[in-house]
Design an enzyme around this catalytic site. Sequence first.
Site, PDB file in Angstrom:
ATOM      1  N   LYS A 129      -1.465  -7.289  -9.292  1.00  0.00           N
ATOM      2  CA  LYS A 129      -2.404  -7.173  -8.171  1.00  0.00           C
ATOM      3  C   LYS A 129      -1.970  -5.985  -7.317  1.00  0.00           C
ATOM      4  CE  LYS A 129      -2.880  -8.677  -3.956  1.00  0.00           C
ATOM      5  NZ  LYS A 129      -3.563  -7.487  -3.390  1.00  0.00           N
ATOM      6  N   PHE A 161       0.808  -1.222   0.000  1.00  0.00           N
ATOM      7  CA  PHE A 161       0.000   0.000   0.000  1.00  0.00           C
ATOM      8  C   PHE A 161       0.841   1.272   0.000  1.00  0.00           C
ATOM      9  CE2 PHE A 161       1.027  -0.085   4.516  1.00  0.00           C
ATOM     10  CZ  PHE A 161       1.201   1.267   4.787  1.00  0.00           C
ATOM     11  N   GLU A 210      -4.844  -3.906  -1.953  1.00  0.00           N
ATOM     12  CA  GLU A 210      -6.297  -3.782  -1.786  1.00  0.00           C
ATOM     13  C   GLU A 210      -6.650  -2.510  -1.024  1.00  0.00           C
ATOM     14  OE1 GLU A 210      -4.312  -5.969  -0.464  1.00  0.00           O
ATOM     15  OE2 GLU A 210      -4.782  -6.389   1.644  1.00  0.00           O
ATOM     16  N   LYS A 211      -5.616  -1.854  -0.464  1.00  0.00           N
ATOM     17  CA  LYS A 211      -5.901  -0.650   0.327  1.00  0.00           C
ATOM     18  C   LYS A 211      -5.936   0.615  -0.523  1.00  0.00           C
ATOM     19  CE  LYS A 211      -4.278  -2.567   4.637  1.00  0.00           C
ATOM     20  NZ  LYS A 211      -3.421  -3.720   4.311  1.00  0.00           N
ATOM     21  N   SER A 217       5.290  -6.807   3.204  1.00  0.00           N
ATOM     22  CA  SER A 217       5.779  -7.133   4.548  1.00  0.00           C
ATOM     23  C   SER A 217       6.540  -8.462   4.574  1.00  0.00           C
ATOM     24  CB  SER A 217       4.590  -7.224   5.499  1.00  0.00           C
ATOM     25  OG  SER A 217       3.778  -8.310   5.108  1.00  0.00           O
ATOM     26  N   CYS A 221       9.599   1.997   3.037  1.00  0.00           N
ATOM     27  CA  CYS A 221      10.465   0.865   3.383  1.00  0.00           C
ATOM     28  C   CYS A 221      11.902   1.327   3.530  1.00  0.00           C
ATOM     29  CB  CYS A 221      10.383  -0.199   2.305  1.00  0.00           C
ATOM     30  SG  CYS A 221      10.967   0.397   0.739  1.00  0.00           S
ATOM     31  N   GLU A 281       9.296  -3.836  12.876  1.00  0.00           N
ATOM     32  CA  GLU A 281       9.186  -2.681  11.980  1.00  0.00           C
ATOM     33  C   GLU A 281       7.902  -1.948  12.389  1.00  0.00           C
ATOM     34  OE1 GLU A 281       7.967  -3.560   7.912  1.00  0.00           O
ATOM     35  OE2 GLU A 281       9.174  -1.901   7.159  1.00  0.00           O
TER      36      GLU A 281
END
Length: 519
Positions: A196, A172, A199-200, A249, A304, A404
């Site tokens: 893909k 995201f 989804e957020k 993640s 990240c 994290e």
Amino acid sequence: TAGRINVAYVRGFASQPELATDSAPSVKLLINGEFVESQATEWVDVTNPATQEVVSRLPETTSGEFNAAVQAAKEAFPKWRNTPLPTRSRVMFKLQELIRRNMDELAANVTLEQGKTLPDAKGDVFRGLEVVEYACNLAPDLMGDYIENVSNGMDTYSVRQPLGVVAGICPFNFPAMIPLWMFPIACTVGNTFVLKPSEKDPGAAMMLAELALEAGLPRGVLNIVHGTHGTVNRILDHPDIKAVSFVGSDRAGRYIYERGSANGKRVQANMGAKNHAVILPDANPEATVAALTGAAFGAAGQRCMAISAAVFVGGIEPWKDALLERAKALTVGPGAAAGTDVGPLITPEAKDRAANLIQSGLDQGAKLLLDGRGVKVPGFESGNFLGPSLLSGVKPNMECYKEEIFGPVLVCLEAETLDEAISIVNGNEHGNGTALFTRSGPAARKFQNEVEVGMVGINVPIPVPLPFFSFTGWRGSFHGDLHMYGKAGLQFFTQAKTITTNWKDTDDHRSKRAPGLDA
Ligand code: NAD
């Protein structure tokens, strides 16, 4: 013309507070060049993290729809891979122009769905745009090798060929940049793609796909499926998908690497991080504090490559006041408001998790120099806001250090020497990025040589390499061996074929009649 995107995906990109769940537009699938409504029975709300308003509804792609997307990619592959490279590159030329033209709309959507400030959102698009620019001229990095006379009359050469249908699974936090790390390179080298998005915040990917079609990407070359774990499993299990590029993640990345690899796919998994800044006493005071606060709290720490741990060699004391002053001066607010420095976290759960990790630091003996919990943003009381937070006296065994946090939280450690600082960094399981602040060349040289982290900044807080290099996370931050974009990215999305020919010199071509011409 500017502002022409009329994405089949949502009716509008600016915040539309009147949209309620059942009236929110659906996010479409992209299958074989058409934006289509999913027949899914399960839907996920895409929300604005500054308000919780539902922006759109995202389908859990059905098995039939998923297979249709892969089939479209499979059918598009033979023609696309034989389309001349300059023609494929020209699509990227056009795409980069269209992205530039639609930069404001793309950024507005990133802010709406992801929450980051508008300048950060433009940065998100821009860093992706740079990969598209690289894809415009990747031929030099794609060239093969040729050795003449490996034996008498024999030559050997190698070429790189595309894999076929490949897939990308996105996080995201950079909804424009990460899809652009993936499909422009994969498609320009001749693959067809199933993407893909997160989804957020799928909006930016949808807009980019629409621009890619407008740029001339033929139908079926780029397809988009939506969903969560179920859709990911379909990607990992489909026999026609040859490679999977993942960013996200640790938990998802390890799973995707293992299941994808077990199914014989090539997988690259870029995962979580705990990026350390090491600050030597001789570092430039102002530049260092500015760099630290920007890298720790910018984009609400949801990068990240954010600096999330600072190791002060010789102690934090000389740095503390300036750091606090600068962190306190940051404005927390909705990303769309001018003057906001720190936007919301992506979900209420992400905010709670970060707040709990701050508390765990306190409970385990760290000192909370600045507490961003409980920050209030007038008019945006439902937003997932967490203010900049600073924990000092942090030790490597504390949860707030090991996890994290992915929020605007900087954990501060201390070391006596550069050697000790390096061993702290090397003792952390992650190895994405790190930065050293110093005016000493020898110290910098030692650091870059000994630190076991894949991207190193010397007086550069967020050393993300430009796309002609690759994004080279190490250790727990990366599974696989070929990194994203740059030469490694081209190699990931292609395979080498090595050809040996035997054209011994015979008299044929010297005869009066060329061979094949005797009638
Ligand atoms: P995430 O892992 O939750 O989601 C990433 C993708 O994986 C999504 O598309 C999601 O649908 C899917 N997914 C999530 N959990 C899954 C599971 N258990 N099984 C199968 N699929 C699953 O990551 P996120 O929260 O969207 O992104 C933030 C994370 O991404 C942070 O850890 C950050 O450090 C990392 N990140 C890494 C890089 C890098 O290059 N190393 C870049 C950006 C973000």
